[in-house]
Design an enzyme around this catalytic site. Structure first.
Site, PDB file in Angstrom:
ATOM      1  N   ASP A   1      22.193  -1.189  -3.497  1.00  0.00           N
ATOM      2  CA  ASP A   1      22.660  -1.214  -2.108  1.00  0.00           C
ATOM      3  C   ASP A   1      21.519  -1.634  -1.194  1.00  0.00           C
ATOM      4  OD1 ASP A   1      23.792  -0.879   0.346  1.00  0.00           O
ATOM      5  OD2 ASP A   1      24.396   1.212   0.053  1.00  0.00           O
ATOM      6  N   LEU A   2      21.578  -2.869  -0.697  1.00  0.00           N
ATOM      7  CA  LEU A   2      20.504  -3.397   0.144  1.00  0.00           C
ATOM      8  C   LEU A   2      20.428  -2.717   1.506  1.00  0.00           C
ATOM      9  CD1 LEU A   2      20.749  -7.235  -0.603  1.00  0.00           C
ATOM     10  CD2 LEU A   2      19.362  -5.494  -1.742  1.00  0.00           C
TER      11      LEU A   2
ATOM     12  N   THR B   1      26.621 -11.692   5.592  1.00  0.00           N
ATOM     13  CA  THR B   1      26.986 -13.068   5.934  1.00  0.00           C
ATOM     14  C   THR B   1      28.143 -13.190   6.923  1.00  0.00           C
ATOM     15  OG1 THR B   1      28.398 -13.169   3.970  1.00  0.00           O
ATOM     16  CG2 THR B   1      26.136 -13.980   3.749  1.00  0.00           C
TER      17      THR B   1
ATOM     18  N   ASP C   1      20.210 -22.156   7.561  1.00  0.00           N
ATOM     19  CA  ASP C   1      19.982 -23.126   8.636  1.00  0.00           C
ATOM     20  C   ASP C   1      20.168 -22.497  10.016  1.00  0.00           C
ATOM     21  OD1 ASP C   1      22.705 -22.782   8.158  1.00  0.00           O
ATOM     22  OD2 ASP C   1      23.237 -24.810   8.777  1.00  0.00           O
TER      23      ASP C   1
ATOM     24  N   TYR D   1      23.005 -12.915  13.451  1.00  0.00           N
ATOM     25  CA  TYR D   1      22.861 -13.290  12.041  1.00  0.00           C
ATOM     26  C   TYR D   1      21.613 -14.145  11.827  1.00  0.00           C
ATOM     27  CZ  TYR D   1      23.611 -15.973   7.755  1.00  0.00           C
ATOM     28  OH  TYR D   1      23.436 -16.602   6.545  1.00  0.00           O
TER      29      TYR D   1
ATOM     30  N   TRP E   1      26.082 -24.156   5.158  1.00  0.00           N
ATOM     31  CA  TRP E   1      27.445 -24.621   4.907  1.00  0.00           C
ATOM     32  C   TRP E   1      27.801 -24.467   3.426  1.00  0.00           C
ATOM     33  CZ3 TRP E   1      29.553 -29.164   8.245  1.00  0.00           C
ATOM     34  CH2 TRP E   1      29.114 -29.020   9.578  1.00  0.00           C
TER      35      TRP E   1
END
Length: 284
Positions: free
Chosen positions: A36-37, A62, A102, A125, A150
């Site tokens: 678990d991060l 994300t 990116d 993010y 992407w």
């Protein structure tokens, strides 16, 4: 080698699972239940009990739009956790490959971003991922950081699979045309990671990777519709017509000269890779 892949059930983790399936490495694909991060205590216990030669950190928060109202969780997973992983790697002597984004750029450039260009993220993010890069380099200057963007795959939830579904359900679809980048097939990135890991030429630093070429989200959707043989009408719209909580960079094309020259890799065009992915989805 004994290898750890965090985010083992995600898009990139799943592609690495396929990519490394017939290798001689002993690979542990850690999901949230195993590692678990968001929990530093459980991370410490995990790395105390396990030693690896290579750690590939694909785990991340994300949900770009959700991060705007969930900043603490995004920072814990994207900024704090990578720093802890880097610290554990440095102590144990493991090599670290960390995946970034990116979104660390503001998107106001007019030529592809180099690794040395100024970072100025627009979203929670993006800021959390940039902090993650800084924490990694702070604790482990020998790490490899790969920025990508992407990302799509036959696994998980992503733009390509969403467009395939919507085009099969609807006769018409509107997609933004004023955000420019390069679609990246996670299977291609997984192969690059494998090559770096096995190259014997460990060259630490920040690298950029995406497929070759340039596209808008409209271009990507149009190509998906065409390749899949669907007959949905794709209409271009501007970003303001599709408002989101998080601001996206309008231009996030990455310059890949460094990773190509350092590791001698070939990068496929995004349309070629999109066709491979769609073919896989259709025939699985």
């Amino acid at each position: 080698m004994k290898v750890l892949v965090t985010g083992g059930n995600g898009q990139l983790g799943s592609e690495l699972k396929d990519c490394l399936a017939f290798s001689k490495h002993q690979v542990v694909f850690a999901d949230r239940q195993m590692l678990d991060l968001a929990d530093p205590v459980s991370m410490s216990t995990f790395f105390s009990d396990n030693v690896f030669d290579v750690v590939i950190n694909c785990g991340a928060y994300t949900a770009v739009d959700k991060a705007e109202s969930d900043e603490l969780a995004a920072n814990n997973i994207n900024a704090v956790a990578p720093g802890l992983i880097a610290k554990f790697c440095k102590i144990s002597g493991a090599k670290l490959i960390h995946i970034s984004t990116d979104f660390v750029f503001d998107g106001y450039a007019s030529v592809p971003y180099k690794e040395t260009d100024e970072t100025l993220p627009l979203s929670v993010y993006g800021k959390s991922k940039l902090e993650g890069e800084k924490h990694v380099l702070q604790f482990d200057s020998d790490a490899v950081i790969i920025r990508t963007g992407w990302l799509y795959s036959s696994y998980g939830h992503n733009f390509l699979k969403t467009i395939l579904r919507l085009c099969s359900e609807r006769g018409q679809l509107s997609v933004v045309f004023d955000q420019i980048g390069t679609p990246t097939y996670a299977a291609d990135l997984a192969l690059v990671i494998k090559n770096i890991m096995e190259s014997g030429e460990w060259i630490p630093g920040v690298y950029h990777y995406s497929n070759e070429g340039v596209a808008s989200w409209y271009d990507f959707a149009f190509a998906i519709n065409r390749i899949a043989g669907l007959h949905c009408k794709i209409l271009p719209i501007e970003t303001y017509q599709y408002p989101t909580p998080a601001k996206r960079p309008s231009y996030s094309v990455l310059n890949k000269a460094k990773i190509k020259s350092q590791f001698g890799i070939y990068i496929p065009n995004w349309q070629e890779s999109a066709e491979l992915c769609i073919r896989k989805i259709k025939y699985v």
